[in-house]
Scaffold this motif. Structure first.
Motif, PDB file in Angstrom:
ATOM      1  N   ILE A 474       0.861  -1.186   0.000  1.00  0.00           N
ATOM      2  CA  ILE A 474       0.000   0.000   0.000  1.00  0.00           C
ATOM      3  C   ILE A 474       0.897   1.235   0.000  1.00  0.00           C
ATOM      4  O   ILE A 474       1.806   1.356   0.832  1.00  0.00           O
ATOM      5  N   PHE A 475       0.647   2.127  -0.954  1.00  0.00           N
ATOM      6  CA  PHE A 475       1.472   3.332  -1.108  1.00  0.00           C
ATOM      7  C   PHE A 475       0.735   4.495  -0.453  1.00  0.00           C
ATOM      8  O   PHE A 475      -0.432   4.744  -0.769  1.00  0.00           O
ATOM      9  N   TYR A 476       1.424   5.178   0.450  1.00  0.00           N
ATOM     10  CA  TYR A 476       0.746   6.226   1.221  1.00  0.00           C
ATOM     11  C   TYR A 476       1.679   7.418   1.411  1.00  0.00           C
ATOM     12  O   TYR A 476       2.896   7.321   1.184  1.00  0.00           O
ATOM     13  N   ASP A 477       1.092   8.518   1.832  1.00  0.00           N
ATOM     14  CA  ASP A 477       1.865   9.739   2.074  1.00  0.00           C
ATOM     15  C   ASP A 477       2.856   9.476   3.210  1.00  0.00           C
ATOM     16  O   ASP A 477       2.450   9.235   4.352  1.00  0.00           O
ATOM     17  N   LYS A 478       4.126   9.545   2.866  1.00  0.00           N
ATOM     18  CA  LYS A 478       5.184   9.164   3.809  1.00  0.00           C
ATOM     19  C   LYS A 478       5.178  10.033   5.071  1.00  0.00           C
ATOM     20  O   LYS A 478       5.663   9.620   6.129  1.00  0.00           O
ATOM     21  N   THR A 479       4.608  11.250   4.967  1.00  0.00           N
ATOM     22  CA  THR A 479       4.626  12.141   6.135  1.00  0.00           C
ATOM     23  C   THR A 479       3.587  11.725   7.183  1.00  0.00           C
ATOM     24  O   THR A 479       3.558  12.255   8.287  1.00  0.00           O
ATOM     25  N   THR A 480       2.700  10.801   6.819  1.00  0.00           N
ATOM     26  CA  THR A 480       1.672  10.343   7.771  1.00  0.00           C
ATOM     27  C   THR A 480       2.237   9.213   8.625  1.00  0.00           C
ATOM     28  O   THR A 480       2.846   8.284   8.094  1.00  0.00           O
ATOM     29  N   SER A 481       2.033   9.303   9.930  1.00  0.00           N
ATOM     30  CA  SER A 481       2.541   8.194  10.754  1.00  0.00           C
ATOM     31  C   SER A 481       1.464   7.107  10.848  1.00  0.00           C
ATOM     32  O   SER A 481       0.269   7.396  10.971  1.00  0.00           O
ATOM     33  N   VAL A 482       1.911   5.872  10.737  1.00  0.00           N
ATOM     34  CA  VAL A 482       0.977   4.734  10.732  1.00  0.00           C
ATOM     35  C   VAL A 482       1.410   3.770  11.824  1.00  0.00           C
ATOM     36  O   VAL A 482       2.584   3.438  11.933  1.00  0.00           O
ATOM     37  N   ASP A 483       0.467   3.337  12.660  1.00  0.00           N
ATOM     38  CA  ASP A 483       0.837   2.294  13.616  1.00  0.00           C
ATOM     39  C   ASP A 483       0.042   1.028  13.315  1.00  0.00           C
ATOM     40  O   ASP A 483      -1.018   1.064  12.676  1.00  0.00           O
ATOM     41  N   LYS A 484       0.572  -0.079  13.784  1.00  0.00           N
ATOM     42  CA  LYS A 484       0.039  -1.381  13.397  1.00  0.00           C
ATOM     43  C   LYS A 484      -1.421  -1.555  13.809  1.00  0.00           C
ATOM     44  O   LYS A 484      -2.239  -2.063  13.039  1.00  0.00           O
ATOM     45  N   ASN A 485      -1.760  -1.100  15.024  1.00  0.00           N
ATOM     46  CA  ASN A 485      -3.129  -1.312  15.507  1.00  0.00           C
ATOM     47  C   ASN A 485      -4.152  -0.578  14.659  1.00  0.00           C
ATOM     48  O   ASN A 485      -5.203  -1.112  14.313  1.00  0.00           O
ATOM     49  N   THR A 486      -3.818   0.688  14.329  1.00  0.00           N
ATOM     50  CA  THR A 486      -4.756   1.469  13.504  1.00  0.00           C
ATOM     51  C   THR A 486      -4.908   0.798  12.147  1.00  0.00           C
ATOM     52  O   THR A 486      -6.019   0.651  11.621  1.00  0.00           O
ATOM     53  N   PHE A 487      -3.784   0.372  11.575  1.00  0.00           N
ATOM     54  CA  PHE A 487      -3.827  -0.239  10.253  1.00  0.00           C
ATOM     55  C   PHE A 487      -4.637  -1.546  10.284  1.00  0.00           C
ATOM     56  O   PHE A 487      -5.435  -1.822   9.391  1.00  0.00           O
ATOM     57  N   LYS A 488      -4.456  -2.325  11.345  1.00  0.00           N
ATOM     58  CA  LYS A 488      -5.200  -3.591  11.480  1.00  0.00           C
ATOM     59  C   LYS A 488      -6.709  -3.307  11.527  1.00  0.00           C
ATOM     60  O   LYS A 488      -7.509  -3.987  10.890  1.00  0.00           O
ATOM     61  N   LYS A 489      -7.074  -2.244  12.282  1.00  0.00           N
ATOM     62  CA  LYS A 489      -8.504  -1.894  12.384  1.00  0.00           C
ATOM     63  C   LYS A 489      -9.064  -1.525  11.008  1.00  0.00           C
ATOM     64  O   LYS A 489     -10.204  -1.851  10.677  1.00  0.00           O
ATOM     65  N   ILE A 490      -8.240  -0.831  10.212  1.00  0.00           N
ATOM     66  CA  ILE A 490      -8.703  -0.431   8.869  1.00  0.00           C
ATOM     67  C   ILE A 490      -8.930  -1.673   8.013  1.00  0.00           C
ATOM     68  O   ILE A 490      -9.987  -1.855   7.418  1.00  0.00           O
ATOM     69  N   VAL A 491      -7.919  -2.546   7.971  1.00  0.00           N
ATOM     70  CA  VAL A 491      -8.007  -3.731   7.102  1.00  0.00           C
ATOM     71  C   VAL A 491      -9.145  -4.645   7.546  1.00  0.00           C
ATOM     72  O   VAL A 491      -9.826  -5.254   6.716  1.00  0.00           O
ATOM     73  N   GLU A 492      -9.386  -4.705   8.846  1.00  0.00           N
ATOM     74  CA  GLU A 492     -10.382  -5.661   9.337  1.00  0.00           C
ATOM     75  C   GLU A 492     -11.760  -5.044   9.540  1.00  0.00           C
ATOM     76  O   GLU A 492     -12.603  -5.610  10.236  1.00  0.00           O
ATOM     77  N   LYS A 493     -12.017  -3.889   8.917  1.00  0.00           N
ATOM     78  CA  LYS A 493     -13.378  -3.317   8.923  1.00  0.00           C
ATOM     79  C   LYS A 493     -14.320  -4.355   8.330  1.00  0.00           C
ATOM     80  O   LYS A 493     -13.974  -5.031   7.362  1.00  0.00           O
ATOM     81  N   ARG A 494     -15.500  -4.458   8.863  1.00  0.00           N
ATOM     82  CA  ARG A 494     -16.407  -5.519   8.427  1.00  0.00           C
ATOM     83  C   ARG A 494     -17.399  -5.080   7.349  1.00  0.00           C
ATOM     84  O   ARG A 494     -18.154  -5.886   6.832  1.00  0.00           O
ATOM     85  N   GLU A 495     -17.411  -3.798   7.012  1.00  0.00           N
ATOM     86  CA  GLU A 495     -18.397  -3.356   6.015  1.00  0.00           C
ATOM     87  C   GLU A 495     -17.905  -2.103   5.303  1.00  0.00           C
ATOM     88  O   GLU A 495     -17.272  -1.245   5.905  1.00  0.00           O
ATOM     89  N   ILE A 496     -18.176  -2.042   4.002  1.00  0.00           N
ATOM     90  CA  ILE A 496     -17.934  -0.799   3.256  1.00  0.00           C
ATOM     91  C   ILE A 496     -19.177  -0.488   2.437  1.00  0.00           C
ATOM     92  O   ILE A 496     -20.034  -1.358   2.253  1.00  0.00           O
ATOM     93  N   ARG A 497     -19.271   0.732   1.954  1.00  0.00           N
ATOM     94  CA  ARG A 497     -20.380   1.107   1.072  1.00  0.00           C
ATOM     95  C   ARG A 497     -19.799   1.382  -0.304  1.00  0.00           C
ATOM     96  O   ARG A 497     -18.782   2.061  -0.427  1.00  0.00           O
ATOM     97  N   ILE A 498     -20.450   0.843  -1.330  1.00  0.00           N
ATOM     98  CA  ILE A 498     -19.972   1.076  -2.696  1.00  0.00           C
ATOM     99  C   ILE A 498     -21.029   1.872  -3.440  1.00  0.00           C
ATOM    100  O   ILE A 498     -22.190   1.471  -3.487  1.00  0.00           O
TER     101      ILE A 498
END
Ligand code: SF4
Ligand code: SF4
Length: 640
Positions: A474-498
């Motif tokens: 995943i390519f992202y803005d390098k100036t943004t700090s990312v931690d594992k827990n937040t990223f895990k929560k994003i990937v494991e979201k259970r629903e999206i709207r299309i």
């Protein structure tokens, strides 16, 4: 008052208007909740019966039909054979409306007393012709042909995608107007489900034709299903116009006790089908659907009965029991949409099986066939079965040649995609490498894109490669700090709207993050865009006929080099520009610095500003291959 309620047959009215209220609720809810998409055809046994015809002839299910609809249709067919046309009598919403319109026609004195006999006979053939054509095209195309003209489907879906607006418009007009002038005209003359029901009521004839067909094919004649279909539709029409009673079935019929009947003719008056009940000892008329209205209207209680017993509750109770039985059997029996085995019998006997679910791309007959043809190319795969109701597949394979991982790899489609424009001030993009489980289908690329767009604003693109679990960069803005827990929560979201501009739907997800690393290195904005860039080029025939010195190029900046949406829109821009003779072609290219959208044109026929104006039109006029025209909002308008 009591008499009025009694003659209305309250249980029947309750069920019929309950069905209409339920359908209105579905329509109402889907117009507010854009993520709610009920399958209206799933509630019509005719769809199930057509799908059953397709299953028997082709060994596959039509359209998006599942075993639930087939079993419901089959149970209702058995219901017709044993109990009469109860669906017509106490459930069908079109029957309810037809009946009410017929009463209005009589009240307003607009209705003909009797259709001339010859006209009645000819008109009765229409529903059989419609049935023949509908079944023929459904089996031929594995798409439910009735959706193109069905007034119920057109009205509930608001003239949805499968509907032919002209045919459905005419059908709705005919459906609404004819019953006012001719009693229950739709049911008696036009409804193909009414025709199927009548065929099942002539069960003896139906059985003889079916057995003859089976014997003929067993004798090696290889007759097409079209012959028995033509035979049963023609014979049912013939029997119907000769007023042949259905014998010996159905078992349930209206009976009149001539010794207690006072000949008031109230039953004849009240019969929605206009059957002269008061003159008959037993009603075996083909139009009788055991609605029970005559029984409820009779003043001499117990003069009119069902099989000599006074059971006013009988039609509604049996209909409800049949529906419940159909739905519960349908939920427990699974029929594959397609099942194809191409391996040798010996290999198939020793084959291993693999079941994969969550393949959203397997969603109908067409996509099932595409999946099977892809699998046929994989050495060691011996067969597939698909189930569109839960998007799962079963694969037979030779374990000596393949492993389950090999099969998953063959199903997997690697994707590289930019998900939104990268602003100029984002100079460097960081890379997160994640292992994500349950991500195999091509649809998953779309879902992952939406997941990131909706939950990870710093993300600009991603690429997937096969592994167990699938590897995603995943390519992202390098100036943004990312931690594992937040990223895990994003990937494991259970629903999206299309959203697709017209509809919004909710999609359930089940991705699991199993490991992630944040790379120390980064990639420059321009390199990222170059990596994501997918070139496009389309020139018209006139391009080759134009002398090179006469060709000029309009160059526009193009900020979406790898965005899937814009890739899909480029052919529409091309179609739009094709109607201008001065335009010779369109392409996207990545120059030394930035991607460009280029329009080739004949400089003696138009100037740059004219080409720019056409390219920047508010709407793109599209010319489809089938000759139809349409227009969409121009997504390239701001490219200048
Ligand atoms: S004939 Fe057709 S429209 Fe009429 S009640 Fe039966 S299924 Fe419904
Ligand atoms: S005869 Fe009686 S049960 Fe049959 S359609 Fe008429 S009213 Fe209904």
């Amino acid at each position: 008052m009591f008499k009025r309620i009694k003659s209305l047959h309250p249980w029947r009215e309750f069920l019929r208007f309950g069905v209409i209220a339920w359908i209105l609720y579905l329509v109402f809810r889907s117009s507010f909740d854009r993520a709610f998409h009920p399958d209206y055809e799933a509630y019509c046994p005719f769809g199930g019966l057509q799908a059953a015809a397709s299953l028997f002839e082709r060994g596959s299910l039509a359209c998006t039909m599942t075993s639930a609809q087939i079993v419901t249709g089959a149970v209702l067919a058995i219901g017709v054979i044993i109990f009469s046309k109860l669906f017509c009598g106490v459930v069908c919403p079109l029957g309810t409306i037809t009946e009410k319109l017929s009463s209005l026609g009589r009240k307003w004195k607009l209705q003909v007393k009797q259709v001339p006999e010859i006209a009645d006979k000819l008109l009765r053939s229409l529903k059989y012709i419609l049935l023949f054509v509908t079944v023929y095209y459904t089996v031929d195309s594995s798409e439910l042909f009735c959706k193109t003209y069905d007034p119920y489907y057109a009205a509930t879906t608001g003239f949805g995608a499968d509907v032919n607006p002209l045919w459905a418009g005419i059908a709705i007009l005919v459906f609404i107007t004819t019953p006012i002038f001719i009693r229950t005209a739709w049911c008696r003359y036009l409804c193909p489900l009414g025709a199927v029901s009548n065929i099942f009521r002539y069960f003896l004839m139906f059985s003889v034709v079916t057995i003859a067909y089976i014997l003929a094919n067993a004798a090696g004649l290889q007759l097409s299903y079209v012959w028995p279909l033509a035979a049963v539709t023609f014979l049912a029409w013939l029997f119907e116009i000769q007023r042949k009673a259905s014998f010996p079935l159905p078992l349930s019929r209206i009976t009149r006790n001539t010794s207690t009947c006072n000949n008031c003719k109230q039953c004849t008056e009240s019969c929605p089908q206009g059957i002269p009940v008061g003159k008959l000892k037993e009603v075996r008329h083909i139009d009788c659907n055991l609605c029970g209205v005559c029984v409820a209207s009779c003043n001499q209680q117990k003069s009119l009965t069902i099989n000599h017993r006074y059971r006013e509750w009988y039609p509604v109770t049996i209909a409800v029991l049949l529906i419940v039985l159909g739905l519960s059997l349908g939920a427990s029996i699974r029929i594959p949409t397609i099942e194809q085995q191409w391996g040798e019998p010996n290999d198939l006997e020793n084959a291993s099986t693999l079941t994969i679910s969550g393949l959203d791309n397997v969603k109908c007959y067409g996509s099932s066939m595409a999946f099977a043809s892809g699998m046929k190319k994989v050495n060691g795969v011996l067969g597939v079965a698909t189930y569109v109701d839960d998007h799962s597949v079963k694969i037979w394979y030779d374990a000596n040649k393949l492993t389950p991982t090999d099969i998953r790899k063959n199903i997997f489609t690697p994707v590289r995609r930019q998900i939104k424009p990268v602003p100029e001030d984002v100079r460097q993009l960081g890379v997160i490498t994640a292992g994500i489980d349950q991500l195999y289908d091509v649809y998953d690329a779309e879902y992952l894109q939406q997941l990131l767009l909706q939950n990870f604003p710093a993300a600009y693109g991603f690429e997937t490669t096969f592994d167990c679990p699938v590897k995603v960069n995943i390519f992202y803005d390098k100036t943004t700090s990312v931690d594992k827990n937040t990223f895990k929560k994003i990937v494991e979201k259970r629903e999206i709207r299309i959203e697709n501009g017209v509809n919004t739907r909710k999609v359930k997800l089940n991705y699991q993050l199993s490991g992630m690393t944040i790379s120390d290195t980064s990639i420059a904005r321009n390199e990222f865009m170059k990596m994501m860039f997918v070139p496009y080029r389309k020139t018209f025939a006139r391009f080759d006929r134009t002398p090179i010195p006469s060709i000029d190029t309009l160059r526009l900046s193009y900020n979406h080099p790898g965005e899937n949406h814009y890739q899909r829109m480029l052919p529409y821009l091309t179609s739009h520009l094709s109607s201008y003779q001065a335009v010779l072609g369109v392409r996207t290219t990545f120059g030394r610095r930035n991607p460009e959208l280029q329009v080739f044109f004949h400089k003696e026929k138009a100037g740059t500003s004219q080409i720019k104006e056409w390219t920047n039109a508010d709407r793109l006029e599209i010319h489809y291959a089938n000759g139809k025209k349409g227009s969409i909002t121009n997504p390239f308008r701001s490219e200048d």
